[in-house]
Design a protein around this motif. Structure first.
Motif, short mmCIF file in Angstrom:
data_model
loop_
_atom_site.label_atom_id
_atom_site.label_comp_id
_atom_site.label_asym_id
_atom_site.label_seq_id
_atom_site.Cartn_x
_atom_site.Cartn_y
_atom_site.Cartn_z
N GLY A 54 47.25 50.01 -9.95
CA GLY A 54 47.12 49.13 -8.79
C GLY A 54 47.93 47.74 -9.16
N ARG A 55 48.34 46.89 -8.40
CA ARG A 55 48.74 45.70 -8.99
C ARG A 55 47.72 44.74 -9.36
NH1 ARG A 55 52.52 42.01 -5.11
NH2 ARG A 55 50.45 42.09 -3.90
N ASP A 56 47.84 44.38 -10.45
CA ASP A 56 46.95 43.68 -10.93
C ASP A 56 46.98 42.09 -10.73
OD1 ASP A 56 48.78 43.72 -12.82
OD2 ASP A 56 47.77 42.87 -14.28
N ARG A 57 45.87 41.43 -10.94
CA ARG A 57 45.94 39.97 -10.86
C ARG A 57 44.68 39.33 -11.44
NH1 ARG A 57 46.51 36.92 -5.03
NH2 ARG A 57 46.64 35.10 -6.26
N GLU A 58 45.13 38.41 -12.11
CA GLU A 58 44.13 37.61 -12.91
C GLU A 58 43.79 36.37 -12.16
OE1 GLU A 58 45.38 37.51 -16.90
OE2 GLU A 58 43.48 37.06 -17.71
N TYR A 59 42.35 36.02 -12.44
CA TYR A 59 41.65 34.66 -11.83
C TYR A 59 40.84 34.00 -12.65
CZ TYR A 59 42.82 37.07 -7.19
OH TYR A 59 43.37 37.54 -6.19
N TRP A 60 40.97 32.75 -12.96
CA TRP A 60 39.97 32.19 -13.64
C TRP A 60 39.28 31.15 -12.84
CZ3 TRP A 60 45.34 32.99 -14.25
CH2 TRP A 60 45.51 33.58 -15.59
N PHE A 61 37.80 31.24 -13.43
CA PHE A 61 36.70 30.48 -12.81
C PHE A 61 36.15 29.73 -13.77
CE2 PHE A 61 37.29 34.40 -10.41
CZ PHE A 61 37.43 34.16 -8.79
N GLU A 62 35.50 28.48 -13.15
CA GLU A 62 34.62 27.51 -13.86
C GLU A 62 33.63 28.32 -14.34
OE1 GLU A 62 35.91 24.78 -14.89
OE2 GLU A 62 37.82 24.93 -13.74
N ALA A 63 32.71 27.75 -15.42
CA ALA A 63 31.44 28.47 -15.74
C ALA A 63 30.45 28.60 -14.56
CB ALA A 63 31.06 27.76 -16.95
N ASP A 64 30.63 27.40 -13.60
CA ASP A 64 29.60 27.24 -12.68
C ASP A 64 29.92 27.97 -11.25
OD1 ASP A 64 31.32 25.60 -12.14
OD2 ASP A 64 29.84 23.74 -11.87
N GLU A 65 31.18 28.76 -11.32
CA GLU A 65 31.83 28.89 -10.20
C GLU A 65 31.38 30.63 -9.93
OE1 GLU A 65 35.88 28.12 -10.17
OE2 GLU A 65 36.25 28.58 -8.19
N ASN A 66 31.09 30.81 -8.35
CA ASN A 66 31.16 32.20 -8.21
C ASN A 66 32.24 32.93 -7.71
OD1 ASN A 66 30.05 34.46 -7.21
ND2 ASN A 66 28.76 33.78 -5.62
N PRO A 67 32.64 33.81 -8.20
CA PRO A 67 34.04 34.60 -8.05
C PRO A 67 33.98 35.13 -6.52
CG PRO A 67 33.40 35.33 -10.18
CD PRO A 67 32.37 34.44 -9.56
N ASN A 68 32.65 35.50 -6.17
CA ASN A 68 32.51 36.11 -4.84
C ASN A 68 32.60 34.98 -3.61
OD1 ASN A 68 32.23 38.78 -5.81
ND2 ASN A 68 29.98 38.00 -6.32
N GLY A 69 32.86 33.82 -4.08
CA GLY A 69 33.03 32.94 -3.10
C GLY A 69 34.53 32.56 -2.82
N ASN A 70 35.30 33.15 -3.76
CA ASN A 70 36.69 33.05 -3.60
C ASN A 70 37.38 34.15 -2.84
OD1 ASN A 70 39.67 33.50 -4.35
ND2 ASN A 70 39.30 32.00 -6.05
N ASP A 71 37.89 33.78 -1.59
CA ASP A 71 38.43 34.73 -0.68
C ASP A 71 39.63 35.69 -1.26
OD1 ASP A 71 36.81 33.79 1.21
OD2 ASP A 71 38.59 32.61 2.18
N SER A 72 40.66 34.87 -2.25
CA SER A 72 41.74 35.76 -2.62
C SER A 72 41.04 36.75 -3.52
CB SER A 72 42.50 34.69 -3.32
OG SER A 72 43.55 35.37 -4.03
N PHE A 73 40.30 36.51 -4.49
CA PHE A 73 39.51 37.24 -5.31
C PHE A 73 38.69 38.50 -4.76
CE2 PHE A 73 35.67 38.75 -7.68
CZ PHE A 73 36.33 39.11 -8.95
N CYS A 74 38.02 38.06 -3.73
CA CYS A 74 37.60 38.99 -2.85
C CYS A 74 38.25 40.12 -2.21
CB CYS A 74 36.53 38.62 -1.85
SG CYS A 74 35.17 37.89 -2.42
N HIS A 75 39.47 39.41 -1.77
CA HIS A 75 40.49 40.35 -1.05
C HIS A 75 41.12 41.40 -1.95
CE1 HIS A 75 44.46 41.03 0.75
NE2 HIS A 75 43.87 41.20 2.09
N THR A 76 41.57 40.90 -2.95
CA THR A 76 42.22 41.65 -4.06
C THR A 76 41.18 42.77 -4.43
OG1 THR A 76 43.53 39.77 -5.07
CG2 THR A 76 43.12 41.57 -6.35
N LEU A 77 39.90 42.61 -4.67
CA LEU A 77 39.01 43.39 -4.86
C LEU A 77 38.93 44.48 -3.82
CD1 LEU A 77 37.23 43.84 -7.43
CD2 LEU A 77 35.28 42.60 -6.20
N GLU A 78 38.74 44.20 -2.72
CA GLU A 78 38.85 45.21 -1.43
C GLU A 78 40.18 45.91 -1.56
OE1 GLU A 78 37.97 43.11 2.17
OE2 GLU A 78 36.29 42.34 1.21
#
Ligand SMILES: [Zn+2]
Length: 106
Positions: A54-78
Motif C-alpha cells: 500500500g502507499r505508505d505515509r509517515e506522520y509525526w506527532f508531539e508527545a501529548d498529541e493523539n494521532p486519532n485526532g488527526n483527520d489525515s492520519f485516520c483517513h490514511t488508516l482507513e
C-alpha cells in the motif's frame, strides 16, 4: 481471544486473510523521535514473492498529541484497510513456511 492464532507482529493493526492463506497487513510502525512519536503507516502482503504494497505515509506527532485526532492520519488508516482487504480477496500467493526461524530478517 483465540489461542489458536499466533501473535501478530509488532505494529500490525489489521490483518486480512488472503485467498492463498497469507495475510495482507496494515502496519503502524511507531518510533520515538525528539519531542514525540512518529507513525509510519503502510500495508504489505506476507505472500511469498508478492510485492504488493500500500502507499505508505509517515506522520509525526508531539508527545501529548493523539494521532486519532488527526483527520489525515485516520483517513490514511482507513484507506489502507480498504485496499488491504481488496488485495486479500484476490491474492493467491502463499506464505513461505517459517521452519527456519533464524532466517527472519530484522
Ligand atoms: Zn499478496
Amino acid at each position: 481471544m483465540s489461542t489458536s492464532t499466533t501473535a501478530w507482529p509488532e505494529g500490525v493493526i489489521a490483518r486480512y486473510l488472503t485467498v492463498g492463506s497469507a495475510t495482507a497487513d496494515v502496519i503502524d510502525d511507531t518510533a520515538p523521535w525528539r519531542g514525540g512519536v512518529s507513525h509510519h503507516l503502510r500495508a504489505a502482503c506476507t505472500g511469498e514473492l508478492c510485492d504488493w504494497r500500500g502507499r505508505d505515509r509517515e506522520y509525526w506527532f508531539e508527545a501529548d498529541e493523539n494521532p486519532n485526532g488527526n483527520d489525515s492520519f485516520c483517513h490514511t488508516l482507513e484507506r489502507l484497510q480498504v485496499i488491504a482487504q481488496a488485495h486479500a480477496e484476490k491474492c493467491r500467493a502463499m506464505p513461505r513456511p517459517t521452519a527456519d526461524s533464524s532466517n527472519v530478517s530484522r
